[in-house]
Design a protein around this motif. Structure first.
Motif, short mmCIF file in Angstrom:
data_model
loop_
_atom_site.label_atom_id
_atom_site.label_comp_id
_atom_site.label_asym_id
_atom_site.label_seq_id
_atom_site.Cartn_x
_atom_site.Cartn_y
_atom_site.Cartn_z
N GLY A 27 -82.81 -21.98 22.36
CA GLY A 27 -82.89 -20.57 22.70
C GLY A 27 -82.32 -20.29 24.08
N HIS A 28 -82.32 -19.02 24.43
CA HIS A 28 -81.74 -18.58 25.69
C HIS A 28 -82.63 -17.53 26.36
CE1 HIS A 28 -78.37 -20.11 23.26
NE2 HIS A 28 -77.84 -20.48 24.42
N ALA A 29 -82.41 -17.36 27.64
CA ALA A 29 -83.12 -16.33 28.41
C ALA A 29 -82.18 -15.83 29.49
CB ALA A 29 -84.39 -16.90 29.03
N SER A 30 -82.35 -14.56 29.86
CA SER A 30 -81.53 -14.00 30.92
C SER A 30 -82.36 -13.04 31.76
CB SER A 30 -80.31 -13.26 30.35
OG SER A 30 -80.72 -12.15 29.57
N ALA A 31 -81.90 -12.79 32.96
CA ALA A 31 -82.55 -11.83 33.86
C ALA A 31 -81.51 -11.35 34.86
CB ALA A 31 -83.73 -12.46 34.58
N SER A 32 -81.75 -10.18 35.42
CA SER A 32 -80.80 -9.65 36.40
C SER A 32 -81.53 -8.80 37.43
CB SER A 32 -79.73 -8.81 35.71
OG SER A 32 -80.30 -7.70 35.05
N ARG A 33 -80.88 -8.63 38.57
CA ARG A 33 -81.40 -7.78 39.63
C ARG A 33 -80.22 -7.22 40.42
NH1 ARG A 33 -86.38 -9.36 43.84
NH2 ARG A 33 -87.11 -7.19 44.06
N ILE B 169 -76.84 -9.43 40.16
CA ILE B 169 -76.93 -10.87 39.95
C ILE B 169 -77.63 -11.12 38.62
CG2 ILE B 169 -77.91 -13.04 40.81
CD1 ILE B 169 -77.67 -11.89 43.61
N THR B 170 -77.02 -11.96 37.78
CA THR B 170 -77.56 -12.26 36.46
C THR B 170 -77.71 -13.76 36.29
OG1 THR B 170 -76.47 -10.31 35.53
CG2 THR B 170 -77.22 -11.98 33.97
N ALA B 171 -78.86 -14.18 35.79
CA ALA B 171 -79.09 -15.58 35.43
C ALA B 171 -79.09 -15.70 33.91
CB ALA B 171 -80.42 -16.06 36.00
N LYS B 172 -78.25 -16.58 33.38
CA LYS B 172 -78.20 -16.84 31.95
C LYS B 172 -78.60 -18.29 31.73
CE LYS B 172 -74.74 -13.35 30.75
NZ LYS B 172 -73.45 -13.08 30.05
N LEU B 173 -79.73 -18.50 31.04
CA LEU B 173 -80.31 -19.83 30.90
C LEU B 173 -80.29 -20.31 29.46
CD1 LEU B 173 -83.49 -19.31 33.13
CD2 LEU B 173 -81.13 -19.80 33.86
N SER B 174 -80.05 -21.62 29.31
CA SER B 174 -80.25 -22.30 28.04
C SER B 174 -81.54 -23.09 28.15
CB SER B 174 -79.08 -23.25 27.75
OG SER B 174 -77.87 -22.53 27.59
N LEU B 175 -82.47 -22.85 27.23
CA LEU B 175 -83.78 -23.48 27.32
C LEU B 175 -83.79 -24.86 26.68
CD1 LEU B 175 -85.99 -20.36 26.51
CD2 LEU B 175 -85.11 -21.15 28.72
N SER C 181 -80.13 -25.72 31.33
CA SER C 181 -79.04 -25.41 32.26
C SER C 181 -79.03 -23.91 32.52
CB SER C 181 -77.69 -25.85 31.71
OG SER C 181 -77.39 -25.15 30.50
N GLY C 182 -78.33 -23.54 33.56
CA GLY C 182 -78.23 -22.12 33.89
C GLY C 182 -76.91 -21.76 34.52
N SER C 183 -76.44 -20.56 34.23
CA SER C 183 -75.25 -20.00 34.86
C SER C 183 -75.67 -18.75 35.62
CB SER C 183 -74.19 -19.65 33.82
OG SER C 183 -73.73 -20.82 33.16
N PHE C 184 -75.03 -18.51 36.76
CA PHE C 184 -75.40 -17.40 37.63
C PHE C 184 -74.18 -16.56 37.94
CE2 PHE C 184 -78.28 -20.92 38.09
CZ PHE C 184 -79.53 -20.32 38.00
#
Length: 338
Positions: free
Chosen positions: A325-331, A315-321, A280-283
């Motif tokens: 675990g988790h991963a995030s990215a932003s721009r 803008i940030t993406a916060k993901l549940s793998l 899943s992911g939250s933005f």
């Protein structure tokens, strides 16, 4: 090319009375050129009126370069000795070397980025140290002018990075039709870093840019020092465009857009082929959740709406793998309006 005396006057005029007088000195480029830049490397040795030049050149300058794209280099050597007219034992020698470059990049015929860099050394040797009546000051620097067009609205960013030694830096951009200042940064002192910006609409613009090293300001008299590189850059970013690349591991799974939609006040992200590895992911936009997806699929779009038109949008993406675990990215995107 302008001499040190005019360079010093330019800073004073720009800081106190706007850019109009400074831009009057902007060299005329080829009529067909949408971007033209001119610069030189300069040196200057100055003393009080009681001391006179006995050997060397107190105002050396490189030949200068005028161009519209690519990278050009200029360098200068300073070597000048002064003697106190009332005390022959009071002598001062000023030496220095400065290697400079200017790089101009264009996009669609308009200015994309202009970077000025300088690297070298400058110093003073006084026979009577801080007791000298000559009050010496020495400079080595790059100084230039530039003119450019922009066909789109957007932001001019001035980015300054200078070495931890005494020096100077200047960048100024103004609208040529109105002389209105768009962006301005001036600094004198020890090492520093700073970013400033200004909004512009399509038109023709002019600017000045400088970076250099200084020695003197008695007391103390600074010894001869070799220093790393200083730089000052002028960069254009279209309205709504990304300020930099996507940062973060979640960029493997989500494609961030190159720009947001200024007309629709929205941003569209797209799941990449690795979406099956994400549960899943939250933005988020500027820390507030705008959308979520509990069933990621390759090619599916996530639309973030009601974005600010007058502020930066991060803008940030916060993901549940899926495997834990988790991963995030932003721009970050520059505003659509000033």
């Amino acid at each position: 090319m302008r001499t040190r005396r005019r360079f010093r006057r330019t800073i004073a005029v720009t800081a106190s009375a706007g850019l109009a007088a400074g831009l009057a000195w902007l060299p005329a480029g080829p009529a067909s050129a949408a971007v033209v830049a001119q610069f030189a490397a300069q040196g200057s040795a100055n003393t009080s009126s009681s001391c006179t030049l006995t050997t060397g050149d107190d105002q050396p300058s490189s030949p200068g370069a005028t161009f519209s794209s690519g990278t050009q280099s200029q360098s200068v050597d300073l070597a000048a000795t002064f003697t106190n007219t009332g005390n022959s034992a009071d002598t001062v020698s000023m030496t220095g070397h400065y290697a400079t470059t200017m790089t101009v990049a264009k996009q669609g015929g308009d200015l994309s980025k202009l970077v000025a860099t300088g690297k070298g050394s400058v110093g003073i040797s006084a026979a009577q140290g801080s007791a000298s009546a000559c009050l010496p000051q020495a400079f080595v620097d790059l100084f230039g002018f530039f003119e450019f067009t922009e066909s789109h609205s957007g932001w001019i960013y001035i980015t300054r990075n200078t070495v931890p030694k005494q020096g100077i830096a200047l960048a100024a951009v103004a609208d040529e039709a109105t002389s209105r200042a768009i962006a301005f940064d001036v600094w004198q002192g020890a090492g520093s870093s700073a970013v400033s910006r200004g909004f512009l609409t399509p038109g023709t613009f002019g600017g000045q840019i400088a970076v250099g090293l200084t020695a003197g300001n008695v007391p103390p008299i600074f010894p001869f020092k070799r220093t790393p590189q200083s730089s000052i850059a002028v960069t254009f970013h279209r309205s709504g465009s990304a300020f930099a690349a996507t940062a973060g591991s979640a960029g493997r799974f989500v494609k961030f857009p190159g720009s947001i939609s200024c007309s629709g006040h929205k941003a569209t992200l797209t799941w990449k082929s690795g979406a099956s590895k994400v549960a899943s992911g939250s933005f988020l936009v500027n820390g507030k959740t705008k959308a979520s997806d509990s069933n990621p699929r390759s090619g599916r779009q996530i639309v973030l709406r009601h974005l600010s038109s007058t502020a930066d949008n991060t803008i940030t993406a916060k993901l549940s793998l899926a495997g834990g675990g988790h991963a995030s990215a932003s721009r970050t995107y520059v505003p659509c309006q000033g």
